[in-house]
Design a protein around this motif. Structure first.
Motif, PDB file in Angstrom:
ATOM      1  N   HIS A 153      60.724  35.236  33.891  1.00 10.87           N
ATOM      2  CA  HIS A 153      59.254  36.192  33.570  1.00 10.87           C
ATOM      3  C   HIS A 153      58.011  35.751  34.008  1.00 10.87           C
ATOM      4  N   ARG A 154      57.669  34.294  34.519  1.00  5.04           N
ATOM      5  CA  ARG A 154      56.815  33.482  35.293  1.00  5.04           C
ATOM      6  C   ARG A 154      57.202  33.579  36.931  1.00  5.04           C
ATOM      7  N   ARG A 155      58.349  33.927  37.625  1.00  4.28           N
ATOM      8  CA  ARG A 155      58.002  34.155  38.695  1.00  4.28           C
ATOM      9  C   ARG A 155      57.921  35.559  38.891  1.00  4.28           C
ATOM     10  N   ALA A 156      58.281  36.524  38.217  1.00  3.31           N
ATOM     11  CA  ALA A 156      57.975  37.729  38.304  1.00  3.31           C
ATOM     12  C   ALA A 156      56.435  38.072  38.227  1.00  3.31           C
ATOM     13  N   TRP A 157      56.037  36.980  37.145  1.00  5.82           N
ATOM     14  CA  TRP A 157      54.222  37.151  36.574  1.00  5.82           C
ATOM     15  C   TRP A 157      53.094  36.812  37.899  1.00  5.82           C
ATOM     16  N   ALA A 158      53.977  35.896  38.457  1.00  9.58           N
ATOM     17  CA  ALA A 158      53.072  35.550  39.779  1.00  9.58           C
ATOM     18  C   ALA A 158      53.086  36.268  40.604  1.00  9.58           C
ATOM     19  N   ALA A 159      54.329  36.911  41.599  1.00  9.52           N
ATOM     20  CA  ALA A 159      53.699  38.318  42.245  1.00  9.52           C
ATOM     21  C   ALA A 159      52.700  39.303  41.423  1.00  9.52           C
ATOM     22  N   LEU A 160      52.959  39.200  40.548  1.00 15.32           N
ATOM     23  CA  LEU A 160      51.833  40.919  39.630  1.00 15.32           C
ATOM     24  C   LEU A 160      51.031  39.952  39.849  1.00 15.32           C
ATOM     25  N   ARG A 161      50.508  38.592  39.529  1.00 14.33           N
ATOM     26  CA  ARG A 161      49.223  38.502  39.667  1.00 14.33           C
ATOM     27  C   ARG A 161      47.920  38.986  41.159  1.00 14.33           C
ATOM     28  N   ALA A 162      49.457  38.488  41.761  1.00 14.97           N
ATOM     29  CA  ALA A 162      48.720  38.670  43.714  1.00 14.97           C
ATOM     30  C   ALA A 162      48.288  39.594  43.894  1.00 14.97           C
ATOM     31  N   LEU A 163      48.588  41.032  43.147  1.00 19.19           N
ATOM     32  CA  LEU A 163      48.275  42.162  43.365  1.00 19.19           C
ATOM     33  C   LEU A 163      46.940  41.807  42.946  1.00 19.19           C
ATOM     34  N   ALA A 164      46.317  41.824  41.994  1.00 20.70           N
ATOM     35  CA  ALA A 164      44.975  41.685  41.450  1.00 20.70           C
ATOM     36  C   ALA A 164      44.191  40.440  42.211  1.00 20.70           C
ATOM     37  N   THR A 165      44.654  39.881  42.631  1.00 21.60           N
ATOM     38  CA  THR A 165      43.473  38.802  43.467  1.00 21.60           C
ATOM     39  C   THR A 165      43.759  38.327  45.253  1.00 21.60           C
ATOM     40  N   ALA A 166      44.914  38.998  45.826  1.00 21.04           N
ATOM     41  CA  ALA A 166      45.403  39.410  47.116  1.00 21.04           C
ATOM     42  C   ALA A 166      43.966  40.430  48.015  1.00 21.04           C
ATOM     43  N   ASP A 167      43.978  40.277  49.508  1.00 17.98           N
ATOM     44  CA  ASP A 167      42.949  40.865  50.068  1.00 17.98           C
ATOM     45  C   ASP A 167      44.043  41.772  50.666  1.00 17.98           C
ATOM     46  N   GLY A 168      43.541  42.701  51.131  1.00 17.40           N
ATOM     47  CA  GLY A 168      44.792  43.851  51.531  1.00 17.40           C
ATOM     48  C   GLY A 168      44.352  45.074  50.617  1.00 17.40           C
ATOM     49  N   PRO A 169      44.749  46.457  51.259  1.00 20.24           N
ATOM     50  CA  PRO A 169      45.183  47.329  50.570  1.00 20.24           C
ATOM     51  C   PRO A 169      46.071  47.178  49.410  1.00 20.24           C
ATOM     52  N   LEU A 170      46.209  48.345  48.055  1.00 20.07           N
ATOM     53  CA  LEU A 170      46.646  48.028  47.157  1.00 20.07           C
ATOM     54  C   LEU A 170      48.625  48.375  47.935  1.00 20.07           C
ATOM     55  N   PRO A 171      49.961  48.268  47.118  1.00 24.65           N
ATOM     56  CA  PRO A 171      50.627  48.657  47.553  1.00 24.65           C
ATOM     57  C   PRO A 171      50.793  50.482  47.351  1.00 24.65           C
ATOM     58  N   PRO A 172      51.707  51.267  48.078  1.00 26.70           N
ATOM     59  CA  PRO A 172      51.282  52.233  47.910  1.00 26.70           C
ATOM     60  C   PRO A 172      51.870  53.019  46.518  1.00 26.70           C
ATOM     61  N   GLY A 173      51.100  54.162  46.243  1.00 24.23           N
ATOM     62  CA  GLY A 173      51.756  54.771  44.854  1.00 24.23           C
ATOM     63  C   GLY A 173      50.859  53.641  43.583  1.00 24.23           C
TER      64      GLY A 173
END
Length: 220
Positions: A153-173
């Motif tokens: 869960h912690r590994r998956a959460w790190a990837a999810l958290r990056a969605l709200a902090t990384a530059d660039g557009p959000l994933p499609p959809g």
């Protein structure tokens, strides 16, 4: 009037005063993710002003029907029943709040495709709790996650958290991603779904993160 935020693109609310309410367009779908024990079910029960599809409700129903049976033996049935409830809720239409721990990215991709076909948008609300806070939440609810599962869960959460902090557009959809610290979540009073032609929202007077233009959801 309570401060209100209509999420679009990214909103990292870390170290910023959080709005009292989150308002999404009518008929859209919101996925609430976070570590086990972070308080997702509590937040949805307290704040959601729409139908909630929570896997914990399904698990509790099975536990009542199968007292004394180890959860590991009927976990596949819980997951199947949860996804069947989710599919039926999507078909029924209307605003929807979905509990998702975030370890299965294919679930969000499937939701994005389905909502796009229906002319709706998918949003992500990330409840940000530290591993220690989440472990404490598990102890308080009396249901612990194994060390192996929690690491996953912690590994998956790190990837999810990056969605709200990384530059660039959000994933499609994905129309928006909000990172909400657990302390700020305690001050949230409502998660609403309002008509697009309703009154304009009062946004919290905090400098917004850089916004990317909204992209149309695709069925990829």
């Amino acid at each position: 009037m309570h401060p209100q935020l209509r999420p679009h693109a990214r909103h990292d609310l870390t170290d910023r005063p959080a709005p009292a309410r989150l308002a999404y367009p009518a008929d859209d779908v919101l996925v609430v993710s976070g570590l086990p024990g972070s308080g997702k079910s509590t937040l949805m029960r307290r704040c959601a002003r729409a139908r909630v599809i929570d896997s914990q409700h399904t698990r509790a129903a099975f536990a009542r029907a199968l007292p004394g049976v180890p959860y590991a033996l009927y976990r596949p049935l819980v997951r199947l029943a949860h996804y069947l409830r989710l599919r039926a809720a999507l078909r029924a239409g209307g605003p929807l709040v979905v509990h998702d721990c975030g370890t299965l990215p294919w679930v969000r991709r499937a939701l994005a495709r389905r909502t796009a076909r229906q002319g709706r948008r998918l949003h992500l609300l990330l409840l940000d709790a530290s591993p220690a806070q989440a472990a404490d939440g598990q102890r308080r609810r009396g249901r612990r996650v194994s060390r192996y599962a929690f690491a996953r869960h912690r590994r998956a959460w790190a990837a999810l958290r990056a969605l709200a902090t990384a530059d660039g557009p959000l994933p499609p959809g994905l129309a928006s991603a909000v990172l909400l610290p657990r302390e700020a979540a305690a001050r949230l009073t409502a998660i609403e779904f309002t008509s697009p032609d309703g009154p304009l929202a009062l946004h919290h007077p905090v400098p917004a993160p850089r916004q990317e233009p909204l992209q149309a959801a695709t069925t990829g």
